[in-house]
Motif scaffolding. Structure first.
Motif, PDB file in Angstrom:
ATOM      1  N   ALA A  85     -23.064 -40.823  43.188  1.00  0.00           N
ATOM      2  CA  ALA A  85     -21.871 -41.144  43.655  1.00  0.00           C
ATOM      3  C   ALA A  85     -21.792 -41.123  45.377  1.00  0.00           C
ATOM      4  O   ALA A  85     -20.708 -41.352  46.058  1.00  0.00           O
ATOM      5  N   LEU A 123     -23.566 -38.445  36.571  1.00  0.00           N
ATOM      6  CA  LEU A 123     -21.703 -38.263  36.442  1.00  0.00           C
ATOM      7  C   LEU A 123     -22.131 -38.466  34.946  1.00  0.00           C
ATOM      8  O   LEU A 123     -21.721 -39.342  34.136  1.00  0.00           O
ATOM      9  N   LEU A 170     -14.053 -39.452  33.760  1.00  0.00           N
ATOM     10  CA  LEU A 170     -15.119 -38.201  34.778  1.00  0.00           C
ATOM     11  C   LEU A 170     -14.820 -37.117  33.703  1.00  0.00           C
ATOM     12  O   LEU A 170     -13.881 -36.588  34.076  1.00  0.00           O
ATOM     13  N   PHE A 201     -13.804 -39.137  43.029  1.00  0.00           N
ATOM     14  CA  PHE A 201     -15.037 -38.888  42.273  1.00  0.00           C
ATOM     15  C   PHE A 201     -15.613 -37.868  43.207  1.00  0.00           C
ATOM     16  O   PHE A 201     -16.655 -36.739  42.722  1.00  0.00           O
ATOM     17  N   VAL A 249     -12.740 -43.893  35.087  1.00  0.00           N
ATOM     18  CA  VAL A 249     -13.791 -45.538  35.441  1.00  0.00           C
ATOM     19  C   VAL A 249     -13.660 -46.227  35.081  1.00  0.00           C
ATOM     20  O   VAL A 249     -13.622 -46.651  33.451  1.00  0.00           O
TER      21      VAL A 249
END
Length: 282
Positions: free
Chosen positions: A124, A189, A232, A113, A68
């Motif tokens: 998302a 997330l 993630l 993702f 990320v």
């Protein structure tokens, strides 16, 4: 008191009797590509995607965890970078929003993702009204004084150069579980954030990091900040939640360990990989 998180699981290394689509996870689609089938394939997007992730070094996980990208605001708050959003017209004439941009010369998109059901989360979706500020989720004992849901600051990691928790080596890095892409309703997330002096060394290609490819180092230079790196927090095997310096399992002491099936990831050897992303909800 030790600062180990999460506690060691008593579960067996491999789970018998897994049936249905989950049993087909990590089926090889082609050379260098992996198809993850743990979630519904309805929606928009998906397809082959190249990404940069922390490398999987052991266990049944088929590939690394996507990084990320980060940035620091003027007041020291840490944010995750979401790709730029634009509207595109498909062949059938319908319009869809797409989130993609370039970071450090590397193509970066929301497709990174789109696995483990993450692609169904409200935050998302490319055009979601989501908060990119990284917010405290907790997990580690050192973070208990931090208020859950509060913005994460680089100052929260003031002793990251010495921190230890009785697992592996002290001073290798200070981790924190955070949320990203927070929305008013629905789950955000899950991300693991790490502040480590090794990050600057990776970017500079110092010592053992001289073997990192130049384009990976260029991406890291743009995607990390203040010695912070994030990924993630969803294992690419069966979507469990790994943790950095969370176990004395051999080879995992200074790495990211998934206690469900013993997959190990090394945050200090990022790699370029490909996989087949599942379609997101549109």
């Amino acid at each position: 008191m030790s600062d180990k998180y999460p506690p060691e699981s008593g579960r067996r290394r491999f789970v018998k009797g897994v049936v249905g689509s989950s049993a087909l996870s990590a089926v090889a689609a082609s050379s260098g590509m992996v198809l993850n089938t743990a979630t519904s394939t309805q929606g928009v997007g998906g397809g082959s995607v190249e990404y940069v992730g922390i490398r999987n070094t052991d266990g049944p996980a088929p590939r690394g965890l996507p990084i990320v990208p980060l940035r620091t605001t003027d007041d020291g708050t840490l944010e995750g970078v979401w790709p730029e959003v634009e509207t595109k017209t498909r062949r059938d004439g319908t319009e869809v929003k797409v989130a993609e941009t370039e970071i450090g010369g590397f193509p970066y998109s929301s497709k990174w993702f789109q696995y483990c059901g993450v692609q169904t989360l409200p935050g998302a979706q490319p055009g979601a009204d989501a908060d990119n500020t990284l917010r405290v989720k907790g997990g580690y004992q050192w973070a208990r004084p931090l208020e859950t849901g509060s913005p994460v600051s680089v100052d929260d990691f003031d002793n990251y150069e010495e921190w230890g928790n009785g697992v592996g080596d002290d001073g290798i890095g200070m981790p924190l579980n955070v949320t990203w892409r927070n929305v008013e309703e629905g789950r955000a997330l899950s991300v693991e954030l790490l502040r480590s002096t090794e990050v600057s060394k990776m970017v500079a290609g110092e010592g053992e990091y001289g073997n990192l490819p130049g384009d990976v180092r260029e991406f890291l230079d743009a995607a990390t900040t203040e010695d912070c790196i994030a990924w993630l927090d969803k294992c690419t095997h069966f979507c469990c939640t790994p943790g950095f310096k969370s176990s004395d399992y051999p080879g995992a002491e200074n790495a990211v360990y998934c206690q469900c099936h013993q997959s190990i990831y090394d945050p200090f050897t990022p790699v370029k990989q490909q996989f087949v992303a599942l379609p997101r909800v549109d």
